[in-house]
Design an enzyme around this catalytic site. Structure first.
Site, PDB file in Angstrom:
ATOM      1  N   MET A 196      40.734  37.430  34.872  1.00 20.83           N
ATOM      2  CA  MET A 196      42.183  37.303  34.675  1.00 20.83           C
ATOM      3  C   MET A 196      42.894  38.605  35.093  1.00 20.83           C
ATOM      4  O   MET A 196      43.997  38.570  35.613  1.00 20.83           O
ATOM      5  CB  MET A 196      42.507  37.053  33.199  1.00 20.83           C
ATOM      6  CG  MET A 196      41.688  35.967  32.516  1.00 20.83           C
ATOM      7  SD  MET A 196      42.361  34.358  32.762  1.00 20.83           S
ATOM      8  CE  MET A 196      43.898  34.503  31.934  1.00 20.83           C
ATOM      9  N   GLY A 197      42.238  39.731  34.817  1.00 20.87           N
ATOM     10  CA  GLY A 197      42.842  41.011  35.199  1.00 20.87           C
ATOM     11  C   GLY A 197      43.846  41.534  34.182  1.00 20.87           C
ATOM     12  O   GLY A 197      44.804  42.230  34.535  1.00 20.87           O
ATOM     13  N   ASN A 239      35.490  34.403  34.352  1.00 20.85           N
ATOM     14  CA  ASN A 239      36.913  34.702  34.452  1.00 20.85           C
ATOM     15  C   ASN A 239      37.132  36.097  35.009  1.00 20.85           C
ATOM     16  O   ASN A 239      36.332  37.008  34.791  1.00 20.85           O
ATOM     17  CB  ASN A 239      37.620  34.547  33.084  1.00 20.85           C
ATOM     18  CG  ASN A 239      37.698  35.867  32.336  1.00 20.85           C
ATOM     19  OD1 ASN A 239      38.549  36.726  32.639  1.00 20.85           O
ATOM     20  ND2 ASN A 239      36.789  36.077  31.404  1.00 20.85           N
ATOM     21  N   GLY A 299      35.377  31.981  21.408  1.00 18.64           N
ATOM     22  CA  GLY A 299      36.235  32.058  22.587  1.00 18.64           C
ATOM     23  C   GLY A 299      36.098  30.814  23.442  1.00 18.64           C
ATOM     24  O   GLY A 299      36.809  29.823  23.258  1.00 18.64           O
ATOM     25  N   CYS A 314      36.353  45.134  29.184  1.00 16.06           N
ATOM     26  CA  CYS A 314      36.683  44.184  30.259  1.00 16.06           C
ATOM     27  C   CYS A 314      35.913  44.641  31.505  1.00 16.06           C
ATOM     28  O   CYS A 314      36.010  45.812  31.890  1.00 16.06           O
ATOM     29  CB  CYS A 314      38.190  44.185  30.514  1.00 16.06           C
ATOM     30  SG  CYS A 314      38.637  43.203  31.961  1.00 16.06           S
ATOM     31  N   ASN A 336      31.507  41.704  24.998  1.00 16.65           N
ATOM     32  CA  ASN A 336      32.442  41.148  25.969  1.00 16.65           C
ATOM     33  C   ASN A 336      31.604  40.437  27.048  1.00 16.65           C
ATOM     34  O   ASN A 336      30.382  40.326  26.927  1.00 16.65           O
ATOM     35  CB  ASN A 336      33.315  42.265  26.569  1.00 16.65           C
ATOM     36  CG  ASN A 336      34.666  41.733  27.070  1.00 16.65           C
ATOM     37  OD1 ASN A 336      34.724  40.657  27.677  1.00 16.65           O
ATOM     38  ND2 ASN A 336      35.722  42.461  26.837  1.00 16.65           N
ATOM     39  N   THR A 337      32.238  39.971  28.094  1.00 16.90           N
ATOM     40  CA  THR A 337      31.551  39.161  29.106  1.00 16.90           C
ATOM     41  C   THR A 337      30.597  40.003  29.967  1.00 16.90           C
ATOM     42  O   THR A 337      30.739  41.225  30.080  1.00 16.90           O
ATOM     43  CB  THR A 337      32.590  38.497  30.029  1.00 16.90           C
ATOM     44  OG1 THR A 337      33.449  39.506  30.549  1.00 16.90           O
ATOM     45  CG2 THR A 337      33.406  37.473  29.272  1.00 16.90           C
ATOM     46  N   ASN A 367      39.882  47.160  23.500  1.00 15.19           N
ATOM     47  CA  ASN A 367      39.147  46.555  24.615  1.00 15.19           C
ATOM     48  C   ASN A 367      38.634  47.687  25.504  1.00 15.19           C
ATOM     49  O   ASN A 367      39.344  48.199  26.361  1.00 15.19           O
ATOM     50  CB  ASN A 367      40.057  45.596  25.385  1.00 15.19           C
ATOM     51  CG  ASN A 367      39.308  44.898  26.509  1.00 15.19           C
ATOM     52  OD1 ASN A 367      38.232  45.352  26.922  1.00 15.19           O
ATOM     53  ND2 ASN A 367      39.861  43.812  27.019  1.00 15.19           N
TER      54      ASN A 367
HETATM   55  C1  SIN Z   1      41.053  39.576  31.322  1.00 19.46           C
HETATM   56  O1  SIN Z   1      42.207  39.428  30.942  1.00 19.46           O
HETATM   57  O2  SIN Z   1      40.822  39.900  32.476  1.00 19.46           O
HETATM   58  C2  SIN Z   1      39.889  39.387  30.393  1.00 19.46           C
HETATM   59  C3  SIN Z   1      39.799  40.502  29.450  1.00 19.46           C
HETATM   60  C4  SIN Z   1      38.402  40.922  29.139  1.00 19.46           C
HETATM   61  O3  SIN Z   1      37.438  40.477  29.777  1.00 19.46           O
HETATM   62  O4  SIN Z   1      38.243  41.758  28.261  1.00 19.46           O
END
Ligand code: SIN
Length: 315
Positions: free
Chosen positions: A87-88, A85, A276, A141, A203-204, A138
């Protein structure tokens, strides 16, 4: 007669010891299985749904100071081993989001606000205005300029941002760490120095996919973050290392889909876990995991406390 009453007492004690309720990162939870920050935390209704489905607590989608549209699409793509993902960090801004938190709080299940900012001042502004049961910062990200791991990969900034929130609020502060670093334990120490009540790992992982017909990256942002089963072993190692070194609790997240994954993460040292990507299968995952975890504890005649960090103690 004596042996009957003894067995009754043992059964009673075991039943109560095997409860899943307890403290996680400074919050008293009915069970340690939580909704992770992400697409299912964008509204009061979806947070409420996760709470009603059995989550021990729910974490919102990350909320910033100002409204953001996020990255251009496609923002999510399924790959063989999970989801990518970018998403930003789309969100309506914290002033608009309080009402969603209030709706979710009606369930009685704690609501944790995931927040992001571009500097300590923004983090502190958001956390002093939003009312939530805890904050998750966070700092991880992996794909949004000026936010997330652009701050969170530097221990000094992790410490300063954590302190800027901790000094402003009287609820627990969790720091979500990035695995896109040479040494996640240094980031954990920085969060601890800043006063964090827990760290959340991970996180990712920064990743990308290419459309081989078009010869172009698939995600609108070119690259994004990988979640799902592929990253679980990475998350287990990070949780293992963090919990071996820090004095504050570690909450495990990353590729957990089943009760077996949950047991593994708790054995690595996690005090709680977040779900998640697995929620794409449906909200039943909360019940499946809590039931499976309880049956496992019963079968092994051990408590959650005895399970925690077991993989370290066996060495
Ligand atoms: C996102 O909204 O881009 C994901 C947020 C994240 O990876 O912490």
């Amino acid at each position: 007669m004596l042996s009957i009453s003894n067995s009754f007492i043992s059964f009673y004690l075991l039943f109560h010891m095997l409860s899943l309720s307890g403290q996680v990162g400074g919050l008293k939870l009915r069970n340690p299985i939580m909704l992770a920050a992400g697409v299912l935390g964008t509204s009061g209704a979806s947070l409420k749904r996760a709470a009603k489905a059995g989550a021990g607590c729910v974490v919102t989608k990350s909320i910033g100071r100002d409204p953001r549209d996020g990255h251009p699409g496609p923002t999510v793509v399924q790959v063989d081993c999970g989801l990518l993902n970018a998403m930003g960090l789309p969100n309506p801004g914290y002033k608009e989001f309080q009402e969603e938190i209030n709706i979710a709080k009606l369930t009685g299940v704690p609501v944790v606000a995931s927040i992001f900012g571009s500097d300590p001042k923004e983090f502190s502004e958001i956390s002093s205005a939003l009312r939530a049961d805890a904050f998750e910062l966070n700092l991880s990200c992996p794909h949004t300029e000026c936010y997330g791991d652009e701050l969170g990969r530097y221990p000094e900034l992790v410490e300063i941002v954590t302190r800027s929130v901790k000094d402003r609020v009287d609820v627990p502060v969790w720091v979500k760490l990035t695995p896109n670093t040479a040494d996640i334990v240094q980031l954990g120490f920085a969060a601890q120095r800043g006063g964090a009540d827990a760290v959340v790992a991970i996180n990712t992982l920064r990743a990308m996919a290419i459309d081989i017909e078009m010869g172009t990256p698939i995600l609108g942002n070119i690259f994004g973050g990988l979640s799902g089963p592929a990253i679980k072993p990475v998350a287990v190692k990070c949780v293992y290392d963090l919990s071996a070194n820090l004095d504050i609790p570690v909450i495990g997240v990353g590729g957990i889909s089943t009760w077996e994954d949950t047991v593994e993460m708790i054995m690595a040292g996690a005090q709680g876990v977040q779900i998640g990507t697995a929620l794409y299968r449906g909200y039943e995952v909360f019940h499946d995991i809590t039931n499976g975890l309880l049956s496992y504890l019963e079968r092994k005649s051990i408590t959650l406390e005895q399970l925690r960090g077991m993989a370290r103690r066996q060495l």
